[in-house]
Write an enzyme that holds these catalytic residues in place. Structure first.
Site, PDB file in Angstrom:
ATOM      1  N   GLU A 192      -0.027 -29.972  -5.305  1.00  0.00           N
ATOM      2  CA  GLU A 192      -0.686 -29.135  -5.292  1.00  0.00           C
ATOM      3  C   GLU A 192       0.212 -28.221  -7.039  1.00  0.00           C
ATOM      4  OE1 GLU A 192      -3.444 -27.447  -4.464  1.00  0.00           O
ATOM      5  OE2 GLU A 192      -3.900 -30.015  -3.913  1.00  0.00           O
ATOM      6  N   HIS A 199      -7.987 -27.412 -11.402  1.00  0.00           N
ATOM      7  CA  HIS A 199      -7.474 -27.229 -11.382  1.00  0.00           C
ATOM      8  C   HIS A 199      -8.058 -29.097 -10.628  1.00  0.00           C
ATOM      9  CE1 HIS A 199      -4.735 -26.896  -7.861  1.00  0.00           C
ATOM     10  NE2 HIS A 199      -5.477 -27.827  -6.818  1.00  0.00           N
ATOM     11  N   GLU A 200      -8.740 -29.364 -11.051  1.00  0.00           N
ATOM     12  CA  GLU A 200      -9.436 -30.771 -10.267  1.00  0.00           C
ATOM     13  C   GLU A 200      -9.304 -31.096 -11.673  1.00  0.00           C
ATOM     14  OE1 GLU A 200     -10.083 -31.628  -7.474  1.00  0.00           O
ATOM     15  OE2 GLU A 200      -9.691 -29.454  -6.103  1.00  0.00           O
ATOM     16  N   HIS A 245      -5.900 -33.084 -11.733  1.00  0.00           N
ATOM     17  CA  HIS A 245      -4.999 -33.404 -10.262  1.00  0.00           C
ATOM     18  C   HIS A 245      -6.052 -34.809 -10.691  1.00  0.00           C
ATOM     19  CE1 HIS A 245      -3.653 -31.903  -6.764  1.00  0.00           C
ATOM     20  NE2 HIS A 245      -4.655 -31.309  -6.169  1.00  0.00           N
TER      21      HIS A 245
END
Ligand SMILES: [Zn+2]
Length: 270
Positions: free
Chosen positions: A198, A135-136, A139
C-alpha cells in the site's frame, strides 16, 4: 521437443525470478512474466466487461476516460525518465466506468482499469478520481497482484496463459484474479494488500498524479473521505483491500513533497 519447451520455460522462470521491477527497484519474485500473465489478465478482464454494465457517453464516463489517459501518459513519461519505457510495451490501456453500487476500483495487469460508479460519491471530483486511478495503476506497475498470489496460483496462471488461445474461460483462473485484484465481493474473499504494498502504491500513485498535472495534496482529502465512509454503512469493498486509517493518511502526507519533487524532475504534463 517437449523437453526443450520445458527447459525453455524453466529458463524463463529463472530470468523472471531475478528481474528487477523498474518502478519499485525491487527484485520481483514472480513465477510468471508479464507476457505470460497479460493474456490471462486480458481474458479475465474481457469476461468481466461482458458480464457487467459499462457506462459510456456520460460526463462521469468521459471523466474516467480522460483521467485514465492522463495517468497512462504520466506512467509512460515516468518510465521513460527511469530509462524503462519498454516495460509498458505490452500494456493495452483501457479505462471503463462500470455500473455497480460497490465502492471499488481496480487495475488488472497490463493496464485494464475499472472504476465502479459506487466510488464516484467518494472521489467527488477529478483529482479524487486521479488519486484512485493513480493508486490502482501503481499496484499494477509494481506487480502487487502477483505478489498476493501463491506460487501455486502463479504457476496455474502461467499455465492458463500458455493455453489461453485455445481454452475458454477458466473458473479457477477467474477466482485467482478476482482475489488478487479485488474485482468484487461476489467472486470470493478479498485479500488486503500488505501495508508495504500500500505504501509503495501510494508513493508511486502520488508521483503519477503529480506528473499528470494534479495536486497530490488532494489525495489526502480523498483518503479522509474514504476513511469516514467506513463507519457509516458497512465497510466498502475498496476499504477492505485499502485500509485508510490515520497512520496511512499521515504516511501519505509525508510522501507528498518527494512526489512533487520527482514530478518536477520528470516534467509535469499540462
Ligand atoms: Zn492499494
Amino acid at each position: 521437443m517437449k523437453k526443450h519447451l520445458l527447459s525453455g520455460i524453466f529458463a524463463a522462470v529463472l530470468v523472471v525470478g531475478c528481474a528487477t521491477n523498474p518502478v519499485t527497484g525491487k527484485k520481483n519474485l514472480n513465477f510468471v512474466s508479464n507476457s505470460e500473465l497479460f493474456p490471462s489478465s486480458f481474458q479475465q478482464y474481457s469476461q468481466f466487461i461482458s458480464e457487467n454494465k459499462v457506462i459510456t457517453g456520460t460526463a462521469d464516463a468521459k471523466l474516467v476516460e480522460a483521467v485514465g489517459l492522463k495517468i497512462k501518459k504520466a506512467a509512460e513519461k515516468y518510465l521513460t525518465y527511469l530509462g524503462q519505457a519498454q516495460y509498458l510495451t505490452d500494456y493495452r490501456w483501457e479505462y471503463k466506468l462500470v455500473d455497480n453500487k460497490e465502492v471499488n476500483a481496480w487495475c488488472m495487469p497490463g493496464g485494464k482499469i475499472v472504476v465502479y460508479s459506487g466510488i464516484l460519491p467518494v472521489t467527488q471530483n477529478e483529482s479524487g478520481l486521479a488519486t484512485v486511478m493513480g493508486h490502482e495503476v501503481s499496484h499494477a506497475l509494481a506487480n502487487h497482484g502477483a505478489q498476493r498470489m501463491s506460487a501455486a496460483q502463479l504457476q496455474q496462471i502461467g499455465g492458463a496463459a500458455l493455453g489461453a488461445a485455445t481454452s475458454g474461460k477458466s473458473e479457477s483462473t477467474q477466482q485467482i484474479f478476482a482475489q488478487a485484484y479485488g474485482l468484487g465481493s461476489e467472486v470470493g474473499v478479498m485479500l488486503p494488500f500488505s501495508r508495504s504494498n500500500e505504501t509503495e502504491a501510494d508513493k508511486i500513485g502520488l508521483t503519477l498524479m503529480a506528473i499528470a498535472g494534479y495536486n497530490p495534496d488532494d489525495a489526502i482529502a480523498f483518503w479522509s473521505r474514504m476513511s469516514a465512509k467506513s463507519g457509516a454503512s458497512g465497510t466498502p469493498e475498496f476499504m477492505s483491500t485499502h485500509p485508510a486509517d490515520a497512520t496511512r493518511i499521515a504516511n501519505l502526507k509525508s510522501l507528498i513533497p518527494e512526489a512533487k519533487a520527482t514530478a518536477l524532475k520528470v516534467g509535469v504534463i499540462r
